[in-house]
Design an enzyme around this catalytic site. Structure first.
Site, mmCIF file in Angstrom:
data_model
loop_
_atom_site.group_PDB
_atom_site.id
_atom_site.type_symbol
_atom_site.label_atom_id
_atom_site.label_comp_id
_atom_site.label_asym_id
_atom_site.label_seq_id
_atom_site.Cartn_x
_atom_site.Cartn_y
_atom_site.Cartn_z
ATOM 1 N N GLU A 234 0.831 -1.205 0.000
ATOM 2 C CA GLU A 234 0.000 0.000 0.000
ATOM 3 C C GLU A 234 0.869 1.261 0.000
ATOM 4 O O GLU A 234 0.502 2.277 -0.586
ATOM 5 C CB GLU A 234 -0.969 -0.004 1.187
ATOM 6 N N HIS A 237 1.660 2.170 -3.488
ATOM 7 C CA HIS A 237 0.558 2.949 -4.070
ATOM 8 C C HIS A 237 0.597 4.379 -3.542
ATOM 9 O O HIS A 237 0.409 5.344 -4.280
ATOM 10 C CB HIS A 237 -0.790 2.348 -3.671
ATOM 11 N N GLU A 263 -0.380 -0.413 -9.908
ATOM 12 C CA GLU A 263 0.027 -1.704 -9.352
ATOM 13 C C GLU A 263 1.511 -1.983 -9.614
ATOM 14 O O GLU A 263 2.159 -2.689 -8.848
ATOM 15 C CB GLU A 263 -0.865 -2.803 -9.950
#
Ligand code: ZN
Length: 471
Positions: A234, A237, A263
């Site tokens: 995460e 991201h 991604e």
């Protein structure tokens, strides 16, 4: 958010979505775009103005194809669908979710036809997540991957005991896991002045603005890898979101460009960096100190092997190792195409899921909870989304080859705890462009080549042949 508010929230988000859609599709905007397109003809392609008109035009053209009523219906159906999925998953009761999914699928098919496509309705949906990508390209790429990954997985399964993940399963205090993940995400480059991490049932990253990016993670007291790698993923991201151009916060250029590109960032940090030897050279002493007495007998090599164990069988996608991960994606891609084409019915989905799981992964899910109900995506109306996971995975290796070419000592730096070269490279080649270029165009500009599977296959084969002693 309180469960009792779900109906009102569904109404509210439906109304907001409708209003946004009405603004985006207003005839005034269409007229302005026509006018601006004449004005920008002389401007360089990459310039702010030309790019803004080009990207807004694309959003506008897609939006006007969707009737406001359909947009609102979709928003409502998915708000209710996600709630129904959550409860159905809890009780492993697909039938409770089935009518919701049937409605969502019906609306998705309507959406595909409204958006338009050449020969495959799936393309219309895929294009909303990965502009410019077609399902025949995805199929061709997946076939190349399959032809090399399937024999590799067979060879690994024959030597399943060669790698031991037990060190990660010694029971790890959750508060200490929290501290470790905070230290790791900050060190690799996630900016805690412009973001934070919290705990939730499902890990996610959400950028409200480059200056306010939220991550969540979850911990398994029995397994260290779950929280640690969830957080790193995460944070990958999150760093992309933090690097988007702040000056374009109010227009389309300030957005991330696609899920595949997104991604590629999360998977690069989670796998290529986070599951590498240099990463553990730096972090092992810190993790050992966080859990006194738990990992004192483990050296860098032992940790490197443990975090790269290939699971057999590989049950849940989000916790799959990086070799079998793609098989989970192939499975969902094939099912989605059959659903959209009407070749399978929603009521037959659990059996179709189990059949494909046997074919791809070699086992039958113990229940629908860990089978057809394991992912949130379909309840959220995210059809055409899954291929982006594999596209991102493949791209992550292509990007990292370029980083190593440009920064030859990058791995020595990582071993010393300096991860900044990777983030700077991404900032210059990916983050700062926002949505200025289409994904396939951005990949060519960043790496000098089109998206191709070779770097990924090279990375995965070299790494796992060595780990498992496959000649
Ligand atoms: Zn992700």
């Amino acid at each position: 958010m309180p469960k009792g508010g779900i109906e009102v929230r569904a109404e509210t988000t439906g109304a907001l979505t409708r209003m946004a859609h009405e603004l985006l599709t207003s005839p005034e905007l269409g007229e302005l775009l026509d006018k601006l397109e004449r004005e920008i003809k002389e401007l360089p392609y990459e310039s702010d103005k030309a790019s803004l008109v080009r990207v807004t035009r694309r959003q506008y053209d897609n939006a006007v194809k969707l009737p406001t009523k359909l947009v609102e219906e979709l928003e409502k159906a998915t708000a209710l669908g996600q709630d129904a999925w959550e409860r159905a998953r809890e009780e492993s009761d697909f039938r409770a979710f089935e009518p919701h999914l049937a409605r969502i699928l019906e609306l998705q098919i309507e959406k595909a036809h409204a958006l338009g496509f050449e020969d495959d309705p799936y393309d219309a949906l895929l294009d909303t997540f990965e502009p410019g990508m077609r399902s025949r390209d995805v199929t061709a790429l997946f076939d190349q991957l399959k032809s090399r990954l399937v024999p590799l997985i067979q060879a690994i399964n024959e030597r399943a005991d060669a790698v031991d993940a037990a060190p990660l399963q010694r029971g790890f205090d959750v508060d200490s896991q929290w501290s470790v993940t905070m230290e790791v995400i900050e060190r690799i480059g996630f900016d805690l002045k412009h973001g934070r991490q919290d705990r939730s049932a499902h890990p996610f990253a959400m950028g409200l603005a480059p200056t306010d990016v939220r991550l969540t993670t979850r911990f398994d007291p029995e397994y260290l890898g779950s929280g640690l790698y969830g957080s790193i993923h995460e944070a990958g991201h999150g760093m992309y979101e933090q690097g988007l151009p702040l000056e374009h916060i109010d227009d389309f250029l300030g957005n991330s460009v696609s899920l595949g590109i997104h991604e590629s960032q999360s998977r690069l940090w989670e796998n290529i960096v986070g599951r590498s030897r240099p990463f553990w050279r730096y972090f092992l002493p810190k993790v050992q100190a966080a859990f006194p007495g738990k990992l004192d007998d483990i050296d860098v090599e032992g940790m490197y092997r443990a975090v790269n164990k290939v699971a057999h069988p590989s049950v849940i996608r989000v916790e799959a190792d990086e070799v079998t991960y793609n098989l989970h994606i192939f499975l969902r891609f094939e099912l989605e195409r059959e659903l959209i084409a009407g070749r399978i019915e929603v009521r037959d989905l659990p059996e179709a899921w189990n059949e494909k799981t046997r074919a791809f992964l070699g086992f039958t899910p113990a229940s629908d909870k860990v089978g057809v109900l394991q992912d949130v995506h379909w309840s959220a109306g995210l059809f055409g989304y899954f291929p982006t996971y594999t596209l991102g995975t493949v791209l992550s290796a292509q990007l990292y080859e370029c980083v190593k070419r440009d920064v030859p000592d990058v791995e020595d730096r990582i071993a010393l705890g300096d991860f900044s070269a990777i983030k700077s490279w991404m900032q210059a080649r990916i983050y700062r462009h926002g949505a200025r270029f289409e994904p396939l165009e951005l990949i060519e500009r960043a790496t000098g080549e089109p998206l191709r599977p070779e770097p990924y296959l090279r990375y995965i084969e070299e790494k796992y042949r060595e780990l498992y002693g496959i000649s």
